[in-house]
Design a protein around this motif. Structure first.
Motif, PDB file in Angstrom:
ATOM      1  N   GLU A 288       0.805  -1.226   0.056  1.00 36.51           N
ATOM      2  CA  GLU A 288       0.036  -0.052  -0.015  1.00 36.51           C
ATOM      3  C   GLU A 288       1.000   1.252  -0.057  1.00 36.51           C
ATOM      4  O   GLU A 288       1.932   1.438   0.805  1.00 36.51           O
ATOM      5  CB  GLU A 288      -1.048  -0.084   1.188  1.00 36.51           C
ATOM      6  CG  GLU A 288      -1.998   1.049   1.165  1.00 36.51           C
ATOM      7  CD  GLU A 288      -2.721   1.157   2.504  1.00 36.51           C
ATOM      8  OE1 GLU A 288      -3.524   2.093   2.543  1.00 36.51           O
ATOM      9  OE2 GLU A 288      -2.569   0.359   3.400  1.00 36.51           O
TER      10      GLU A 288
ATOM     11  N   ASP B 139       4.535   4.741   3.310  1.00 39.90           N
ATOM     12  CA  ASP B 139       3.607   6.182   3.028  1.00 39.90           C
ATOM     13  C   ASP B 139       4.614   6.956   2.428  1.00 39.90           C
ATOM     14  O   ASP B 139       5.489   7.673   2.753  1.00 39.90           O
ATOM     15  CB  ASP B 139       3.304   6.967   4.455  1.00 39.90           C
ATOM     16  CG  ASP B 139       2.503   7.925   4.621  1.00 39.90           C
ATOM     17  OD1 ASP B 139       2.308   8.357   3.278  1.00 39.90           O
ATOM     18  OD2 ASP B 139       2.218   8.548   5.577  1.00 39.90           O
TER      19      ASP B 139
ATOM     20  N   GLN C 294      -7.018  -1.510   2.425  1.00 37.29           N
ATOM     21  CA  GLN C 294      -6.965  -2.283   3.621  1.00 37.29           C
ATOM     22  C   GLN C 294      -7.771  -3.397   3.776  1.00 37.29           C
ATOM     23  O   GLN C 294      -7.496  -4.570   4.432  1.00 37.29           O
ATOM     24  CB  GLN C 294      -7.025  -1.026   4.893  1.00 37.29           C
ATOM     25  CG  GLN C 294      -5.883  -0.279   4.831  1.00 37.29           C
ATOM     26  CD  GLN C 294      -5.988   0.738   6.057  1.00 37.29           C
ATOM     27  OE1 GLN C 294      -7.124   0.940   6.632  1.00 37.29           O
ATOM     28  NE2 GLN C 294      -5.162   1.597   6.279  1.00 37.29           N
TER      29      GLN C 294
ATOM     30  N   ARG D 176       3.348  -1.361   4.031  1.00 33.84           N
ATOM     31  CA  ARG D 176       2.996  -0.165   3.781  1.00 33.84           C
ATOM     32  C   ARG D 176       4.041   1.090   3.709  1.00 33.84           C
ATOM     33  O   ARG D 176       4.794   1.036   4.537  1.00 33.84           O
ATOM     34  CB  ARG D 176       1.859   0.431   4.857  1.00 33.84           C
ATOM     35  CG  ARG D 176       1.187   1.596   4.476  1.00 33.84           C
ATOM     36  CD  ARG D 176      -0.107   1.824   5.674  1.00 33.84           C
ATOM     37  NE  ARG D 176      -0.921   2.867   5.281  1.00 33.84           N
ATOM     38  CZ  ARG D 176      -0.851   4.148   5.261  1.00 33.84           C
ATOM     39  NH1 ARG D 176       0.323   4.673   6.324  1.00 33.84           N
ATOM     40  NH2 ARG D 176      -1.592   5.075   5.026  1.00 33.84           N
TER      41      ARG D 176
END
Length: 262
Positions: A54, A87, A68, A85
């Motif tokens: 992600e 970011d 999610q 993940r």
């Protein structure tokens, strides 16, 4: 479409390709959309290692929650799936401080949208190199070979494309067969490159069913004179995108040096 047989064909193709390449499996960027959901599930069906990543960048909350939900479902169903993940919001924001943002705002916005896709591609290849995986593309036939609705060297930068011979409608059929979460099945398709919930149809001006129709008409050699009203409008939209994005669909031009000059 013989859905179950198509699914088995793609899964076998993925597994054979990875085995012959001597890699451990696949890495897939998940966005909360149908294409990445189907692609990651097909990869999971191979039984090989699958890493789903992600990569939010000022992402709309609806995209984040769907991604999610899909990741949670996928890990429950397949013990060969793991997730991480990254970011990328701080990376993207820092990038903007180092480049010029002057000029026409629409052009700047598009350049930044493509930058998001390229940051994600870089991230996927980092993990691919780290764990000896192949980057699985998530583009479908209409996007990749019809309107060219993807970023060159962004989401177009992949090692293999398992669903690129499937129309969007066929991707949904497979998604239903693979039990992709209902929230993803019902969500309006979106590339998620602008940090809001605008859909692909908002950007293109035509829906995927309309674009599939136009792609078929173009393949049959139809021209503007064959249509009127909304059909003519859609056909012109398709042809405009197909023409302007043709550079994404053909090999990179190579300047060939004549033998007598070498």
């Amino acid at each position: 479409m013989q859905t179950e047989k198509v699914v088995k064909h793609i899964v076998n193709w993925l597994k054979n390709y990875a085995t012959n390449a001597g890699v451990n499996g696949f890495v897939v960027g998940v966005s909360g959309g149908i294409d990445s959901a189907v692609t990651s599930t097909l990869c999971a069906e191979t039984g090989l290692k699958v890493l789903v990543v992600e990569m939010p960048i000022h992402q709309a909350e609806s995209h984040v929650s769907r991604a999610q939900e899909h990741i949670t479902q996928l890990k429950k169903r397949y013990n060969n799936v793991s997730d991480t993940r990254a970011d990328l919001t701080p990376v993207f924001d820092e990038f903007k401080t180092e480049v010029s943002l002057d000029g026409d705002q629409a052009i700047v916005d598009m350049a930044l949208a493509n930058t998001r896709a390229r940051l994600r591609m870089t991230t996927l290849y980092y993990y691919a190199g780290l764990y000896k995986l192949l980057v699985a593309g998530t583009g479908n036939k209409v996007e990749d070979f019809g309107v060219g609705f993807y970023t060159k060297y962004g989401d177009g930068g992949v090692d293999l494309s398992p669903i690129a011979d499937l129309l969007k409608s066929e991707v949904y059929t497979i998604g239903d067969f693979l039990k992709v979460p209902e929230s993803i099945m019902k969500a309006a398709p979106s590339d998620g490159l602008f940090g809001d919930a605008r859909s692909d149809e908002d950007q293109i001006g035509a829906s995927y069913p309309e674009l599939e129709w136009a792609m078929q008409m173009d393949d049959e050699g139809k021209t503007d004179s064959d249509f009127e009203g909304r059909k003519l409008e859609v056909f012109k939209i398709y042809k405009r995108f197909n023409r302007s994005n043709k550079h994404k669909m053909v090999p990179i031009p190579v300047c060939t040096i004549p033998d007598d000059l070498k």
